[in-house]
Design a protein around this motif. Structure first.
Motif, PDB file in Angstrom:
ATOM      1  N   UNK A 196       0.827  -1.206   0.000  1.00  0.00           N
ATOM      2  CA  UNK A 196       0.000   0.000   0.000  1.00  0.00           C
ATOM      3  C   UNK A 196       0.868   1.266   0.000  1.00  0.00           C
ATOM      4  N   UNK A 197       1.929   1.252   0.790  1.00  0.00           N
ATOM      5  CA  UNK A 197       2.766   2.446   0.958  1.00  0.00           C
ATOM      6  C   UNK A 197       4.016   2.465   0.078  1.00  0.00           C
ATOM      7  N   UNK A 198       4.399   1.316  -0.426  1.00  0.00           N
ATOM      8  CA  UNK A 198       5.590   1.201  -1.275  1.00  0.00           C
ATOM      9  C   UNK A 198       5.243   0.304  -2.476  1.00  0.00           C
ATOM     10  N   UNK A 199       4.347   0.751  -3.344  1.00  0.00           N
ATOM     11  CA  UNK A 199       3.815  -0.101  -4.416  1.00  0.00           C
ATOM     12  C   UNK A 199       4.850  -0.615  -5.415  1.00  0.00           C
ATOM     13  N   UNK A 200       5.979   0.060  -5.539  1.00  0.00           N
ATOM     14  CA  UNK A 200       6.985  -0.419  -6.497  1.00  0.00           C
ATOM     15  C   UNK A 200       7.479  -1.827  -6.146  1.00  0.00           C
ATOM     16  N   UNK A 201       7.333  -2.208  -4.883  1.00  0.00           N
ATOM     17  CA  UNK A 201       7.826  -3.518  -4.451  1.00  0.00           C
ATOM     18  C   UNK A 201       6.882  -4.662  -4.792  1.00  0.00           C
ATOM     19  N   UNK A 202       5.795  -4.368  -5.493  1.00  0.00           N
ATOM     20  CA  UNK A 202       4.930  -5.426  -6.025  1.00  0.00           C
ATOM     21  C   UNK A 202       5.606  -6.122  -7.202  1.00  0.00           C
ATOM     22  N   UNK A 203       6.587  -5.467  -7.772  1.00  0.00           N
ATOM     23  CA  UNK A 203       7.325  -6.032  -8.891  1.00  0.00           C
ATOM     24  C   UNK A 203       8.016  -7.319  -8.431  1.00  0.00           C
ATOM     25  N   UNK A 204       7.875  -8.373  -9.226  1.00  0.00           N
ATOM     26  CA  UNK A 204       8.406  -9.691  -8.830  1.00  0.00           C
ATOM     27  C   UNK A 204       9.924  -9.727  -8.667  1.00  0.00           C
ATOM     28  N   UNK A 205      10.621  -8.752  -9.223  1.00  0.00           N
ATOM     29  CA  UNK A 205      12.078  -8.762  -9.056  1.00  0.00           C
ATOM     30  C   UNK A 205      12.477  -8.546  -7.598  1.00  0.00           C
ATOM     31  N   UNK A 206      11.556  -8.036  -6.775  1.00  0.00           N
ATOM     32  CA  UNK A 206      11.830  -7.794  -5.363  1.00  0.00           C
ATOM     33  C   UNK A 206      11.347  -8.923  -4.447  1.00  0.00           C
ATOM     34  N   UNK A 207      10.701  -9.920  -4.998  1.00  0.00           N
ATOM     35  CA  UNK A 207      10.055 -10.958  -4.180  1.00  0.00           C
ATOM     36  C   UNK A 207      10.968 -11.570  -3.121  1.00  0.00           C
ATOM     37  N   UNK A 208      12.146 -12.009  -3.507  1.00  0.00           N
ATOM     38  CA  UNK A 208      13.019 -12.703  -2.558  1.00  0.00           C
ATOM     39  C   UNK A 208      13.516 -11.751  -1.472  1.00  0.00           C
ATOM     40  N   UNK A 209      13.912 -10.555  -1.866  1.00  0.00           N
ATOM     41  CA  UNK A 209      14.388  -9.571  -0.889  1.00  0.00           C
ATOM     42  C   UNK A 209      13.274  -9.218   0.098  1.00  0.00           C
ATOM     43  N   UNK A 210      12.070  -8.998  -0.414  1.00  0.00           N
ATOM     44  CA  UNK A 210      10.936  -8.641   0.446  1.00  0.00           C
ATOM     45  C   UNK A 210      10.578  -9.797   1.368  1.00  0.00           C
ATOM     46  N   UNK A 211      10.644 -11.009   0.865  1.00  0.00           N
ATOM     47  CA  UNK A 211      10.362 -12.167   1.725  1.00  0.00           C
ATOM     48  C   UNK A 211      11.359 -12.214   2.879  1.00  0.00           C
TER      49      UNK A 211
END
Length: 83
Positions: free
Chosen positions: A12-27
């Motif tokens: 909601x607050x950082x929508x750019x991180x919906x991009x799948x290239x960030x999936x592992x880092x965000x996890x």
């Protein structure tokens, strides 16, 4: 439940991180965030035990705990650990 709240807030607050290239880092960040919160004195007082963590997250957890101790604010934390 904490994971759901974390991801909901992040996207909601950082929508750019919906991009799948960030999936592992965000996890990784979400796992470490859970440990920071679930091993906090307030949480342990209620639930009576600390949570275990993935050994590979030890350094990230330590970093995030230090940031969280400075200021218990999710935006303050995320701005320091997001890529």
């Amino acid at each position: 439940m904490l994971h759901f709240v974390f991801y909901d807030y992040l996207y909601k607050h950082y929508p750019k991180y919906k991009n799948h290239k960030y999936d592992f880092k965000i996890w990784n960040i979400s796992e470490a965030f859970n440990i920071v919160i679930q091993n906090s004195p307030e949480w342990v007082k209620i639930f009576k035990e600390k949570c275990k963590f993935y050994p590979g997250h030890k350094r990230l957890i330590k970093k995030m705990q230090k940031i969280w101790q400075e200021k218990q604010n999710i935006d303050y934390l995320l701005k320091r650990v997001l890529p």
